[in-house]
Design a protein around this motif. Structure first.
Motif: not given
Length: 334
Positions: A2-5, A18-25
């Protein structure tokens, strides 16, 4: 694997935040950084964990829908309206069939609430005290769809079933019919079965016609009960000249019993119903019916729920949509 954040962050050379911010727009991300993260997501085939996102945002973007009978095309049309609006507002639907059984409905309601849905649509069927108690344990908005509760305490979208039945029977009366029978739904269902019976009774009484017990049979909304009720009416010493069925399925059952007995619709007996499902235009003769705007009931219910979930202002929590008589070939004048 499984690929994780974490994998996405390492691939893009940014932090997991930063990844979380991108995913959540989140708008507070530079365009070039956003582009880099999306490219990493695509290369790795990353799928955000909806459960984890729900825990963080306290929202699951899911709506639970309780449907009384998934095999009934009427409810399928309502569900289609619900899903179209849900997609528009980026909600996912969990659809649960309850088989028109109160115990299963209560169980399904509790299960959906345990799954942390953001809102709940309860479709069709009688709303009892047990239902109200289950709803009151919820901290999320609930909308009744194609039904209402007696005290009108829960937001709802429906038609006026009593008025729809009145208009159906009045259509027969205006055609000269005087001995009019009814195949009713369960009178224990106040928002549908009893309301439609009251509409039949009001139309008859206003026309000065007798409301006789022998001209009313109680069915279960389904085709088979229409067959059986019509057999009873045909065996009466003086049979009716017209039949009002509380649903299309029961109306089609009545037509088939009439035809199987060697009689003709509408030359010997007229038949009218409520729903105007696809079957009404498929049967021969085509069935005259009072149309419920089933797709609109679903769509308006879902839109009302989105407003409640997002704490938008709502002017009206009891929405009554219009109905209309669709005249076809199953009713004749006498």
């Amino acid at each position: 694997m499984t690929v994780t954040i974490y994998d996405v962050a390492r691939e893009a050379g940014v932090s997991m935040a930063t990844v979380s911010r991108v995913v959540n727009n989140n708008p507070n991300v530079k365009p070039q950084t956003r582009k880099k993260v999306f490219e990493a997501i695509e290369r790795l085939g990353y799928r955000p964990n909806a459960v984890a996102r729900g825990l963080a945002s306290k929202k699951t973007t899911t709506v639970g829908v309780v449907i009384p009978d998934i095999s009934n095309s009427i409810y399928a049309e309502v569900a289609r309206g619900i899903e179209d609006i849900a997609n528009m507002y980026h909600y996912n639907i969990i659809l649960c069939n309850a088989d028109k059984k109160k115990e299963k409905e209560i169980r399904v309601i509790n299960t959906l609430l345990e799954k942390q849905v953001d809102g709940l649509l309860f479709m069709g069927g009688a709303v009892t005290e047990e239902h109200i108690q289950a709803f009151q344990t919820s901290s999320v908005p609930i909308v009744l769809c194609a039904t209402t509760d007696d005290k009108e305490t829960i937001p709802s979208v429906d038609i006026d079933h009593e008025a729809a039945a009145f208009d159906a029977v009045n259509q027969l009366i205006q055609g000269g019919h005087r001995r009019i029978a009814m195949i009713a739904g369960p009178l224990t269902d106040p928002s549908n079965g009893y309301a439609r019976y009251q509409g039949y009774k009001r139309a008859m009484e206003q026309a000065g016609l007798e409301v006789s017990d022998e001209l009313v049979r109680i069915g279960n909304y389904r085709y088979e009960s229409g067959l059986e009720a019509m057999k009873y009416f045909l065996d009466l010493p003086e049979r009716p000249t017209a039949v009002f069925a509380a649903t299309d399925e029961m109306g089609i059952g009545a037509i088939h019993t009439i035809q199987d007995s060697g009689l003709r619709v509408p030359e010997d007996l007229s038949v009218i119903s409520i729903d105007n499902s696809r079957m009404a235009s498929m049967v021969r003769p085509q069935l005259t019916a009072v149309a419920q705007p089933m797709y609109d009931i679903g769509a308006v219910s879902m839109r009302l729920l989105t407003k409640l979930m997002n704490k938008e202002s709502v002017d009206l929590t009891k929405v009554v949509l219009p109905h209309e008589v669709v005249v076809r070939k199953s009713v004749a004048q006498v």
